[in-house]
Design an enzyme around this catalytic site. Structure first.
Site, short mmCIF file in Angstrom:
data_model
loop_
_atom_site.label_atom_id
_atom_site.label_comp_id
_atom_site.label_asym_id
_atom_site.label_seq_id
_atom_site.Cartn_x
_atom_site.Cartn_y
_atom_site.Cartn_z
N GLY A 24 0.94 -1.21 0.03
CA GLY A 24 -0.07 -0.11 -0.04
C GLY A 24 0.97 1.23 -0.04
N THR A 57 4.53 2.25 4.53
CA THR A 57 4.55 2.98 5.69
C THR A 57 4.79 2.05 7.02
OG1 THR A 57 2.53 3.29 6.29
CG2 THR A 57 3.60 4.96 5.05
N SER A 58 4.67 0.70 6.84
CA SER A 58 5.04 -0.29 7.95
C SER A 58 6.08 0.00 8.67
CB SER A 58 4.74 -1.81 7.23
OG SER A 58 5.22 -2.68 8.36
N SER A 79 1.07 8.40 9.79
CA SER A 79 1.39 7.96 8.58
C SER A 79 0.29 8.49 7.45
CB SER A 79 1.73 6.47 8.39
OG SER A 79 0.51 5.70 8.43
N TYR A 80 -0.44 9.10 7.92
CA TYR A 80 -1.70 9.39 6.99
C TYR A 80 -1.54 9.99 5.88
CZ TYR A 80 -5.18 13.20 6.27
OH TYR A 80 -6.03 14.24 5.77
N GLU A 81 -0.46 10.70 5.57
CA GLU A 81 -0.03 11.37 4.33
C GLU A 81 0.20 10.32 3.17
OE1 GLU A 81 2.34 15.00 4.77
OE2 GLU A 81 2.92 13.79 6.36
N THR A 109 -2.44 3.94 3.52
CA THR A 109 -3.54 3.48 2.44
C THR A 109 -4.73 2.84 3.22
OG1 THR A 109 -2.95 1.30 1.78
CG2 THR A 109 -2.33 3.24 0.46
N ARG A 118 -4.96 -3.15 11.53
CA ARG A 118 -5.82 -2.67 12.62
C ARG A 118 -5.30 -1.44 13.27
NH1 ARG A 118 -7.50 -4.91 17.13
NH2 ARG A 118 -9.80 -5.00 16.77
N TYR A 169 3.67 6.21 23.52
CA TYR A 169 4.61 5.89 22.50
C TYR A 169 6.06 6.17 23.20
CZ TYR A 169 3.36 5.89 17.49
OH TYR A 169 3.01 5.50 16.07
#
Length: 640
Positions: free
Chosen positions: A205, A208-209, A273-275, A278, A286, A545
């Site tokens: 996708g 970004t993983s 990572s929204y930019e 996918t 999830r 985080y």
């Protein structure tokens, strides 16, 4: 004083959003309508498919960095004694950062005068193993490439190990080809081809993983094809009455949100990572977003999925809000990390665009006070769309990214500094900061803000304004760029996250920091940074985080040193009652803790699902409980 200034009480949400992620007005109308595709027997109530013009091209290297994170024109630079950030896609773009180098020298002992180590474009690539006749068959289905850079870019996610291998072009395996289907039917044909010719498919996708989930299995002998979903980015229908949308899964987060906002709607799912990530990636891992308190995590947004597996298409026959016909197969797909098939379409909940978006910030005398504030807010279910607590170390890191020369960094300046440190008596070396994002109608936003301020006061919290809250929120989108700069100056850095019950939160944070410091001392790491933030809250606990980085100049294999320290930190997390992940997934990096997390029967249930849906191991990613190149242990048949 209020948590958000009056001047920010009503913000055009689309403009704020576009400014944050660099979408210009010229992108808003880049759509075209084509003849509608019917979704089975479902009456969608719309007339056209929206074929989205993505901000990310098929040749990603034309816009994005091939060797790291994000846009090519967006990066940190060190010049003499001044740092700056280039590009115009972020609030920091074109600004100088006078505090950054002093912070980096003091905490990480960098040599800012050194020449930057930007890697050279590779001159050679592994040869493709895909047989010519299979290539021809695939080219008849969808566009395909065996170009080296196309394959290299899709050989990895964004783990520290991936970045190190990428910079030296030392991946043991990269995909043998990349294919771009643009619809569900194409994917069905590609998976059928893979089953007949016995090659491996890795769904790809946004890349970004951070769990190693898309990294090619090193011992896989069959050809590997990266199935890039980016051409599957159409919005198939939108039903404003039902507040639902059917969307192809290759759509990038910022494209999806832009198209929804243009129609007065929002999905509201904003992972860090929204930019670039996918919809399909969100489902497969999830995912959780920064505004989950209002809109939910991905499992709360998904109504229906369509997944192509080697044995057929997995999809419920009805689109309903809930069904007691269990188990819930949507949840087998959510979190499956690409090991069962390709998710091609998703029906999602959408919401009307909120009329008011208000940022805010609060300063607390210390971490414990901030955590107790967040706990009470969660207990009363008063969370705004986003509420995040930074510890003092991360607050000070934020100071390094301040563009002005006044004291206070991301949070404090001028009179606020005087009031908080002199009148309230807060110690700058221990204070912590909460950033807020509140969305809704004006009355409910004002009432939520009033109640949050009242609760904060019980724990010594002081409002610090809207502008500071907005800077703190958008800081998330540039922090990933710092890792590339760090690697150029002999520093490795990464983040890792967990979920933890409320009653163990303080002990876990203290224990993990202590463990990291002990592991650094044991290895002779003298200059490092460890900080944390509380990012999401629930009735029963929260997400924490951690950010960790250190100077690598004394180490021959710094990535291994980092991974050893993070593994020790993860052991400490589990000993303190935390999870192996809140939303990053398991992938290949956290496999050692998988069985203990889900139990041995849980592991066997996962393997049984694999045996049923993918008996030939076409989707041989080797994530979670699946071992690379050992089919007997996973009970998966192979025709090899």
């Amino acid at each position: 004083m209020s948590a958000a200034s009056a001047s920010s009480s009503q913000v055009n949400a689309e403009n704020v959003h576009n400014r944050n992620i660099g979408i210009g007005d010229s992108d808003k109308n880049k759509t075209s309508s084509v003849k509608k595709k019917q979704d089975g027997n479902i009456n969608s109530g719309t007339n056209t498919v929206i074929k989205v013009k993505s901000v990310i091209p098929r040749r990603r290297q034309d816009l994005l960095k091939w060797y790291g994170w994000g846009y090519k024109d967006s990066m940190f630079h060190l010049n003499d004694e001044t740092a700056s950030f280039t590009g115009d896609k972020y609030l920091l773009g074109g600004k100088t950062l006078p505090h950054f180098i002093p912070w980096a020298v003091q905490n990480l002992n960098i040599d800012a005068s050194k020449q930057r180590k930007i890697p050279a474009v590779p001159s050679s690539y592994q040869e493709s193993r895909l047989p010519h006749h299979v290539r021809q068959e695939l080219e008849a289905i969808a566009p395909l490439s065996i170009e080296g850079m196309d394959r290299l870019i899709r050989a990895h996610g964004q783990t520290l190990s991936d970045m190190a291998r990428l910079r030296t072009n030392t991946f043991p395996r990269i995909p043998d080809a990349v294919i771009w289907p643009d619809c569900h039917e194409h994917v069905v044909k590609i998976v059928d081809c893979a089953t007949r010719h016995q090659f491996v498919i890795i769904p790809f996708g946004g890349g970004t993983s951070v769990s190693g989930s898309v990294t090619c299995p090193e011992r896989e002998e069959r050809p590997i094809v990266a199935l890039d979903t980016s051409e599957m980015n159409s919005i198939l229908w939108i039903d404003k009455e039902q507040l639902l949308a059917r969307v192809q899964t290759g759509i990038v987060g910022q494209d999806l949100e832009r198209e929804m906002r243009a129609r007065g709607l929002t999905v509201g799912h904003e992972p860090d990572s929204y930019e670039f990530s996918t919809l399909g990636g969100w489902v497969a891992t999830r995912a959780s977003g920064m505004k989950k308190n209002t809109y939910g995590n991905i499992e709360d947004l998904v109504v229906q999925t369509k997944t192509v597996t080697p044995v057929g298409v997995l999809e419920k026959s009805c689109r309903v809000p809930r069904i007691s016909c269990g188990p819930e197969w949507e949840h087998v797909i959510m979190g499956s990390e690409g090991c069962f098939g390709v998710v091609t379409e998703v029906t999602l909940k959408v919401r009307p665009l909120p009329p008011v978006t208000r940022y805010g910030s609060l300063v607390f005398p210390g971490w414990e006070a901030g955590v107790r504030f967040e706990r009470e807010v969660a207990e009363l279910r008063l969370q705004p769309a986003s509420i995040r607590l930074m510890d003092n170390d991360q607050f000070r890191f934020g100071l390094a990214l301040k563009t002005e020369t006044t004291w206070g960094g991301v949070i404090l300046d001028g009179l606020k500094h005087f009031y908080i440190t002199r009148i309230k008596g807060f110690d700058p070396a221990s204070l912590c900061v909460v950033t807020l994002l509140i969305e809704g109608h004006a009355e409910e936003v004002a009432e939520r803000e009033r109640r949050l301020n009242a609760i904060a006061a019980k724990y010594g919290g002081v409002p610090a304004g809207a502008a500071n809250g907005e800077r703190g929120y958008t800081f998330t989108f540039v922090i990933a760029y710092i890792r590339d700069l760090a690697l150029d100056y002999d520093v490795v850095a990464e983040s890792f996250e967990t979920s933890v019950p409320w009653d163990r939160t303080l002990a876990l944070c203290a224990g993990v920091k202590r463990r990291v410091r002990d592991e650094c001392a044991r290895r002779g790491v003298t200059h490092y940074h460890i900080s944390c933030r509380l990012t999401q809250t629930y009735d029963a606990g929260c997400c924490i985080y951690f950010y960790f980085g250190f100077n690598t100049s004394a180490f021959k294999d710094p990535v291994t040193v980092y991974e050893e320290i993070e593994e020790a930190a993860r052991d400490e997390i589990i000993d303190c009652g935390g999870s192996i992940s809140h939303h990053h997934g398991v992938g290949k990096l956290r496999k050692k803790w998988y069985t203990d997390t889900v139990s041995e029967p849980g592991r066997r249930l996962l393997l049984a699902a694999k045996q049923t849906l993918d008996p030939d191991n076409i989707f041989a990613l080797g994530n979670m409980a699946f071992n690379e190149g050992n089919q007997e242990e996973t009970s998966i048949k192979s025709k090899l």
